[in-house]
Design a protein around this motif. Sequence first.
Motif, PDB file in Angstrom:
ATOM      1  N   SER A 114       0.816  -1.221   0.000  1.00 19.42           N
ATOM      2  CA  SER A 114       0.000   0.000   0.000  1.00 19.42           C
ATOM      3  C   SER A 114       0.845   1.264   0.000  1.00 19.42           C
ATOM      4  O   SER A 114       0.389   2.311  -0.470  1.00 19.42           O
ATOM      5  CB  SER A 114      -0.926   0.013   1.217  1.00 19.42           C
ATOM      6  N   GLY A 115       2.037   1.176   0.537  1.00 21.94           N
ATOM      7  CA  GLY A 115       2.885   2.363   0.624  1.00 21.94           C
ATOM      8  C   GLY A 115       2.440   3.358   1.679  1.00 21.94           C
ATOM      9  O   GLY A 115       3.000   4.453   1.791  1.00 21.94           O
ATOM     10  N   HIS A 116       1.459   3.006   2.482  1.00 26.54           N
ATOM     11  CA  HIS A 116       0.976   3.916   3.511  1.00 26.54           C
ATOM     12  C   HIS A 116       2.015   4.040   4.621  1.00 26.54           C
ATOM     13  O   HIS A 116       2.637   3.041   5.004  1.00 26.54           O
ATOM     14  CB  HIS A 116      -0.344   3.402   4.087  1.00 26.54           C
ATOM     15  N   PRO A 117       2.202   5.237   5.176  1.00 20.81           N
ATOM     16  CA  PRO A 117       3.211   5.403   6.237  1.00 20.81           C
ATOM     17  C   PRO A 117       2.946   4.573   7.491  1.00 20.81           C
ATOM     18  O   PRO A 117       3.879   4.285   8.245  1.00 20.81           O
ATOM     19  CB  PRO A 117       3.162   6.912   6.550  1.00 20.81           C
ATOM     20  N   ASP A 118       1.701   4.192   7.710  1.00 20.17           N
ATOM     21  CA  ASP A 118       1.373   3.360   8.869  1.00 20.17           C
ATOM     22  C   ASP A 118       1.136   1.904   8.491  1.00 20.17           C
ATOM     23  O   ASP A 118       0.532   1.148   9.267  1.00 20.17           O
ATOM     24  CB  ASP A 118       0.130   3.914   9.577  1.00 20.17           C
ATOM     25  N   ALA A 119       1.616   1.476   7.329  1.00 17.50           N
ATOM     26  CA  ALA A 119       1.407   0.098   6.881  1.00 17.50           C
ATOM     27  C   ALA A 119       2.032  -0.907   7.841  1.00 17.50           C
ATOM     28  O   ALA A 119       1.436  -1.944   8.150  1.00 17.50           O
ATOM     29  CB  ALA A 119       1.956  -0.088   5.474  1.00 17.50           C
ATOM     30  N   VAL A 120       3.234  -0.619   8.324  1.00 16.79           N
ATOM     31  CA  VAL A 120       3.910  -1.561   9.231  1.00 16.79           C
ATOM     32  C   VAL A 120       3.130  -1.692  10.533  1.00 16.79           C
ATOM     33  O   VAL A 120       2.931  -2.804  11.042  1.00 16.79           O
ATOM     34  CB  VAL A 120       5.360  -1.109   9.498  1.00 16.79           C
ATOM     35  N   GLU A 121       2.681  -0.571  11.079  1.00 12.90           N
ATOM     36  CA  GLU A 121       1.870  -0.628  12.299  1.00 12.90           C
ATOM     37  C   GLU A 121       0.561  -1.373  12.024  1.00 12.90           C
ATOM     38  O   GLU A 121       0.095  -2.158  12.866  1.00 12.90           O
ATOM     39  CB  GLU A 121       1.577   0.777  12.808  1.00 12.90           C
ATOM     40  N   GLY A 122      -0.010  -1.159  10.859  1.00 13.88           N
ATOM     41  CA  GLY A 122      -1.214  -1.889  10.491  1.00 13.88           C
ATOM     42  C   GLY A 122      -0.985  -3.390  10.434  1.00 13.88           C
ATOM     43  O   GLY A 122      -1.833  -4.175  10.860  1.00 13.88           O
TER      44      GLY A 122
END
Length: 346
Positions: free
Chosen positions: A144-152
């Motif tokens: 997704s490339g979202h900045p919170d992907a890892v936390e997700g």
Amino acid sequence: MTTREVTAESRTPREVLAWSRDLVEPATRAAVETLPESMRRIAGYHYGWWDEHGRPADASGGKALRPTLTLLAAQAVGGLATAAVPAAVAIELVHNFSLLHDDVIDGDVTRRHRPTAWSVFGRSAAILAGDSLVTLAFDVLAASGHPDAVEGMRVLSAAIQHLVEGQSLDVEFEDRRDIALAECVTMAHRKTGALISAACSIGALFGGGRSAQVDHLRCFGDELGLAFQLVDDLLGIWGDPVSTGKPVFSDLHNRKKSLPVVAALNSHTIAGQELGELYHSDRPLSGTDVARAAELIDLAGGREWCRVQADDRLATAIHRLRSADPPAGPAAELSGLAGLVTHRDH
């Protein structure tokens, strides 16, 4: 009231679910298309996109409650639903992983008014298809490339562990007679509440929510998840087969230790004692037996306990939703959706 609020509040819960499916299903199909052909075939059948021979079908793919909660949670913290689509797809993939495995474990031969995947393709193939879906969920979040992907991904991983623990407890309960009601509630929190909670918290993350907002929406999902399971357990006994897609008294035929059953068994009533004798007998339960079991659960107070608990959990969920300080539109839609799924016909 703003134009945005009028537009959002004018949508019924069913319209919101349809809106979510329009956003999430194409992305889910695109993700499933990346699976190996053998797994793709089973997954597409399970979703209702095609029949067992790969011919296009138009079967129900379910309510899509969890991905809808994800999209609305993003909006509830002031974000865009489109930003949370990868998170919604991941949640939907994990949910269907759990359904594929759950059908195998329970031996259910019908889901959504058609044969279950394992009954068509075999137990091993259905289990492996579920494994493919849960792996794909993490791929979708990572891509997704979202900045919170890892936390997700961390939130989703923890939810899956809780879900598996809840399913394990559910299986363990089948062979136990001394199940405390608190144990059964914990099992339901894990089995159902964990993923609904993750759907809301990951949606809030992808919507750019503050940590306090994410936490309130996580708790909203956790309480809603338990309320949902309470109602689902009622439907597993008294639900209309036309609506549930399962035979009447389905859970009782399987001697499932669901919440109304365990509440009745722990009621210290004559009806509860008779239910225990019937439920723990060695002989197969006849149609007359399961009808009597349903009557005894009602007499012992298990049905009413579940109804009251579901209402209480829903009220707590709505309180946590309001504490997140969402805009009026998403707040109304989340409240409406919560009311819809906890006040089904039971």
